[in-house]
Scaffold this active site. Sequence first.
Site, short mmCIF file in Angstrom:
data_model
loop_
_atom_site.label_atom_id
_atom_site.label_comp_id
_atom_site.label_asym_id
_atom_site.label_seq_id
_atom_site.Cartn_x
_atom_site.Cartn_y
_atom_site.Cartn_z
N HIS A 82 0.84 -1.19 0.00
CA HIS A 82 0.00 0.00 0.00
C HIS A 82 0.88 1.25 0.00
O HIS A 82 0.78 2.08 -0.89
CB HIS A 82 -0.94 0.01 1.21
N HIS A 250 1.66 4.49 18.74
CA HIS A 250 2.12 3.25 18.13
C HIS A 250 1.79 3.19 16.63
O HIS A 250 0.83 3.82 16.18
CB HIS A 250 1.47 2.05 18.82
N SER A 302 -1.45 4.10 22.21
CA SER A 302 -2.08 3.42 21.08
C SER A 302 -2.80 4.43 20.19
O SER A 302 -3.43 5.36 20.69
CB SER A 302 -3.10 2.40 21.61
N TYR A 498 10.47 -3.44 26.04
CA TYR A 498 9.86 -2.24 26.63
C TYR A 498 10.67 -1.69 27.79
O TYR A 498 11.60 -2.33 28.30
CB TYR A 498 8.44 -2.58 27.10
N ASP A 627 2.12 5.60 -3.63
CA ASP A 627 1.04 6.55 -3.34
C ASP A 627 -0.06 5.92 -2.50
O ASP A 627 -0.34 4.71 -2.61
CB ASP A 627 0.45 7.08 -4.65
#
Length: 688
Positions: A82, A250, A302, A498, A627
């Site tokens: 994409h 995120h 998020s 993390y 694009d």
Amino acid sequence: MMMRNPIRGRSLVLAALMVAPASLAFGCSVDASSPADGKSENAATLDEPYLVGRGIADITGEAAEGHGANYGRLDQTTVGIHIRQRARAFIVVDRTTGKRVVLVTADEGSMYASVRQAVLAKLNAKYGSLYNERNILIAVTHTHGTPGGYSDYNLYNIVTFGFHQQTFDAFVDGVVESIDRAHADLAPGTISLGRSQLSDASANRSRQAFDLDPAADKSQFPNAIDTTSVVLRFDRGGSSVGALNWFPTHGTSMTGDNGLITGDNKGYAALHWEREINGVNYRNPGPSFVAAFAQTNAGDMSPNLDLKPGTGPTNDQFANTRIIGTRQYQAARAAFDQPAEAIAGSVDYRLSYVEMEKLTVRPEFTGDGQSHTTCGATLGASFAAGSTEDGPGPEIFKEGVGNNPLIQKVTEARYKASDELRRCQAPKDILLDTGSLGFTAKILPIQLVRLGQIYVVSLPFEPTVVAGLRLRRTVAQRLGVDVKNVIVAGYANDYAGYLTSPEEYDHQDYEGGHTMYGRWQLPATLQEISRLADDLKAGRASTPGPNPPGPGGREAFQPGVVFDAPAIGYNYGDVVTQPQASYARGQQVSVVFDGAHPKNNLHRGGTFLEVQRKVGDGWQTVADDGDWSTKYHWERWGVAASRVTITWDVPADAAAGTYRILYQGDAKEIGGTITPIAGASREFAISP
């Protein structure tokens, strides 16, 4: 035809438990001071005190039958493109001292030492010590929609069925190319700083853990989110030429069910500013404007505002990606356009490698007046649960302390002989001791970069907002600077899970379960970054630390393309499904071609498709596979044939006229020869 691995499943950790331990490592290059560019000048007398260079390069990996690692799913396989992945590099040179830094932001899920080491080796061959491990910062946007398999750490290659050389090479070569282009682009310029607030592009996905933090920390985040958007603006000759933004959210607007390569929301923000606003042609190596959207302390942030995968502000993951990306662009643009604070002062940097396991943390950093020690790296049961807001794991695993009684029993039994590790990691229910198995890193780079009055803390972790706050406060205090001028750049130079506060760690949400070195990991990091800050302030060199090990084994368990063949009754490039005769703006054009496997040629720096408009006697390309309006979708068609579907969402401002869609690919013969193939649709009209 490409042979398939029959293994299927959902959890990275469940697969990891079945894999034998193996060693992994990476090397480092020898550092040297950076020579000056030409004559030394007094920066105080210069209107443009820095040399500024910018570069963009394609880093897109395997567009079909590649595997993503960041959702930890064996079934997350690429099926097309994409948005192409890009690396964006900025080089800043202090014209007084000649010292320089390189800031790279890459549309990737994670940054690994394997990539960094290969980049350094290639740069060393070209530039000697000019660009080295201390003055290069390579960070990723943490998009979850790109192929993996480029790590030397076994944990992260399990769900990708081993190492993927093509994806690794695309990442490395693209980053080097972006730095090469930025180096060639160096010219006198200025840098300025802008800030704005963005409150509708993130939500705290670990609120119960956040609520355990002290009130003094929580008061800085009234809605449990970090709303600060920071922008460095680059100008040359009175014109703006680039922007580097830091904002925490995120790269999970696209879900684990998506198979199209995407830079996610930050990738779209950059694409929008560069191409849709400034008309940048990505296949031209000299862009007029470069916009990088980097991560900071996004560990518990998020973009799924309704705190479920693919939700908020809509239930369409593509729409959400564009909306969250647009909001980041708008906030960055507001900071970019406002009267800005000029960056002034020297360029400098420090880097050390740190042995994170069993590191003694002094009382001044632990907060309880006692010394403590970090642990051997482990992953908890809550890690296997995944982030339920962005990408949940198997249902047998749950986030939180005491919510995995079966795993707790297994942990107690398994680690009875290593009660010390269990006590050190408490209250974590240990699922996998990645450190002793050699699945993850032990020696990690910690870096501090100075650009005038701005200081960038570079870490190989995903810090939560409170962890980021404590890092900024600590560095600001050590240097005697405004805390607003300290930026935390997570997801940089390597990857080791993390970074939560000790209070958040105790709750053992996903983030705590993935804080691998135990409850005192953040205090240990504060201690080590303080050391670099003290060295920078004193003007002394930092201790380099232990030498990281060299590259590990790079076993590949997924066979490559054996051969291609057109479908019966077709030739390569034939159109299987033609477009309609005409379309209105807002409609989708779809064309299906007989194609070939995209792994035969990744077309890095190129495209698999072009949308062309007839202009006079010729054709003008108006869109390609980089694009937002286009999608390139590959699927197997029988045994060795490939069916390629290309779609184009006709933009609202598309010019009326005659159009066609081109497909470009490469086919592999049985003997191994690869030959370019192409096809073109019939013409169709876009009505006024």
